[in-house]
Design an enzyme around this catalytic site. Structure first.
Site, mmCIF file in Angstrom:
data_model
loop_
_atom_site.group_PDB
_atom_site.id
_atom_site.type_symbol
_atom_site.label_atom_id
_atom_site.label_comp_id
_atom_site.label_asym_id
_atom_site.label_seq_id
_atom_site.Cartn_x
_atom_site.Cartn_y
_atom_site.Cartn_z
ATOM 1 N N ILE A 91 0.831 -1.214 0.000
ATOM 2 C CA ILE A 91 0.000 0.000 0.000
ATOM 3 C C ILE A 91 0.865 1.264 0.000
ATOM 4 O O ILE A 91 0.481 2.282 -0.587
ATOM 5 C CB ILE A 91 -1.020 -0.001 1.162
ATOM 6 C CG1 ILE A 91 -2.153 0.969 0.876
ATOM 7 C CG2 ILE A 91 -0.374 0.304 2.504
ATOM 8 C CD1 ILE A 91 -2.958 0.665 -0.353
ATOM 9 N N SER A 133 11.883 0.979 6.938
ATOM 10 C CA SER A 133 11.426 -0.353 6.574
ATOM 11 C C SER A 133 12.593 -1.307 6.770
ATOM 12 O O SER A 133 13.737 -0.951 6.475
ATOM 13 C CB SER A 133 10.956 -0.349 5.115
ATOM 14 O OG SER A 133 9.869 -1.201 4.914
ATOM 15 N N ARG A 134 12.313 -2.515 7.275
ATOM 16 C CA ARG A 134 13.398 -3.440 7.616
ATOM 17 C C ARG A 134 14.184 -3.869 6.385
ATOM 18 O O ARG A 134 15.397 -4.026 6.431
ATOM 19 C CB ARG A 134 12.823 -4.694 8.301
ATOM 20 C CG ARG A 134 12.125 -4.429 9.601
ATOM 21 C CD ARG A 134 11.278 -5.618 9.984
ATOM 22 N NE ARG A 134 10.450 -6.046 8.850
ATOM 23 C CZ ARG A 134 9.764 -7.167 8.792
ATOM 24 N NH1 ARG A 134 9.796 -7.993 9.798
ATOM 25 N NH2 ARG A 134 9.041 -7.471 7.725
ATOM 26 N N LYS A 167 -5.647 1.652 7.768
ATOM 27 C CA LYS A 167 -6.623 0.782 8.394
ATOM 28 C C LYS A 167 -6.065 -0.633 8.447
ATOM 29 O O LYS A 167 -5.162 -0.928 7.651
ATOM 30 C CB LYS A 167 -7.967 0.811 7.656
ATOM 31 C CG LYS A 167 -7.907 0.610 6.145
ATOM 32 C CD LYS A 167 -7.432 -0.666 5.520
ATOM 33 C CE LYS A 167 -8.164 -1.912 5.954
ATOM 34 N NZ LYS A 167 -7.719 -3.099 5.081
ATOM 35 N N ASP A 189 -9.775 -8.157 7.138
ATOM 36 C CA ASP A 189 -8.904 -7.038 6.729
ATOM 37 C C ASP A 189 -9.512 -6.307 5.530
ATOM 38 O O ASP A 189 -9.752 -5.102 5.611
ATOM 39 C CB ASP A 189 -7.466 -7.512 6.436
ATOM 40 C CG ASP A 189 -6.623 -6.389 5.882
ATOM 41 O OD1 ASP A 189 -6.082 -5.601 6.678
ATOM 42 O OD2 ASP A 189 -6.538 -6.247 4.645
#
Ligand code: NAP
Length: 314
Positions: free
Chosen positions: A14, A36-37, A90, A168
């Site tokens: 997303i 971000s990893r 969300k 979800d």
């Protein structure tokens, strides 16, 4: 006026599909960092964790949290405590108490907490709301059926506790219902089908009801391989209308309804316009109703074990 300096947390589907292009398209914002990893974004400062981003880019004004929902609370809490405005994807949090706490933290820190429901910004939803102002809603049918392997490949978090499973995407439909129906919505019955090897439902059949008697049937299914369906059918005293494609299209009596002014920006364009306005006005926006409804569904629902589900190895 100086652009709001943004950092993104969690560079996945997303973030890449919607947040990065919509921030780039909105002159109120400038994307300056990502945390971000594994993933990185070109042309900006990249960090492995939110903590490192907050330390390494202290000038950031605001962040957008695009990690899986189990991690939203910790990230939002840290960012608010460090004085940043926060936009949350969300579903907002894994628990209602966490969402309530974030609201308190944002108020105490005098920072904007924008807890988004992207489907409420779908182009047909505002027109549907206007239709409902002048008619009596009797019955609603939600059909949200998609192929999880197509839309959520490799997303192990969605199958873990707190990942919501089929709820979800399902919470997107429920967020449209809570936007359109002012009355409380209660589950009357909920059947949640949970694969024997996983922790979250792969399908659900729900019957919901309002105190005024609006009956709402909901079918959610992640195992659907035919035409992908995100439809809501409304039955009113003045005839039927339908939201399809997740709220993008509205048809009344089988005819497409014309888009209204202000509906051309798409869900995330509209979200980022609202985020800039909220920050400028020093306000927050938090709407717990869709999460409350999902919590009630899990509280009252009957969980049934079904055949194990494995994602084929690619
Ligand atoms: P995703 O593709 O899995 O991306 C999430 C990213 O978060 C991962 O790529 C990962 O990047 C990072 N991350 C950090 N800690 C993680 C952990 N413990 N487990 C897994 N990933 C971790 O998920 P997404 O589809 O973008 O969804 C993210 C959020 O947006 C969810 O709340 C979802 O409901 C919401 N959303 C998704 C869509 C959609 O169409 N996919 C639409 C609207 C909203 P690193 O490995 O680099 O850390």
């Amino acid at each position: 006026m100086q652009a709001i300096r943004m950092g993104i947390v969690g560079v996945g589907k997303i973030a890449r599909d919607q947040h990065v292009p919509c921030i780039a398209a909105n002159p109120a914002f400038a994307l300056e960092a990502a945390a971000s990893r594994n993933a990185q974004l070109p042309g900006i400062a990249n960090f492995r964790t939110l903590e490192q981003m907050l330390d390494g880019a202290p000038e950031l004004d605001a962040i957008a949290i695009c990690t899986p929902p189990q991690l939203h609370y910790q990230a939002a809490r840290l960012a608010l405590e460090r004085g940043k405005h926060v936009l949350m994807e969300k579903p907002p949090c894994a628990s209602l108490a966490q969402l309530g706490h974030l609201k308190q933290l944002a108020s105490a820190a005098q920072r904007t907490l924008y807890q988004t429901w992207h489907s409420q910004h779908a182009p047909g939803v505002a027109s549907a709301a206007r239709l409902l102002e002048v008619c009596q809603l009797r019955r609603v049918r939600v059909t949200w059926k998609e192929d999880v392997l197509k839309w959520h490949p490799g997303q192990r978090w969605i199958w873990q506790a707190g990942g919501f499973g089929v709820l979800d995407p399902g919470i997107n439909a429920l967020s449209i219902l809570t936007r359109l129906i002012a009355e409380p919505i209660f589950p009357r019955s909920a059947l949640l089908l949970v694969p024997a090897n996983l922790e979250a439902p792969i399908a659900a059949e729900l019957e919901l009801l309002t105190p005024g008697g609006i009956e709402i049937g909901v079918s959610l299914d992640f195992r659907h391989t035919g035409p992908q369906t995100w439809d809501i059918d409304f039955e009113t005293d003045q005839g039927p209308f339908k939201l399809s494609a997740g709220g993008a299209a509205l048809t009344v009596g089988g005819q497409p309804a014309p888009a209204e002014a202000g509906e051309i920006h798409g869900e995330y364009g509209s979200i980022y316009r609202a985020y800039a306005e909220l920050i400028a006005a020093g306000r927050s926006e938090v709407d717990a109703r869709p999460l409350e409804l999902v919590a009630d569904i899990f509280l009252t629902g009957k969980q049934v074990a079904v055949a194990p589900f494995e994602e084929p190895r690619s």
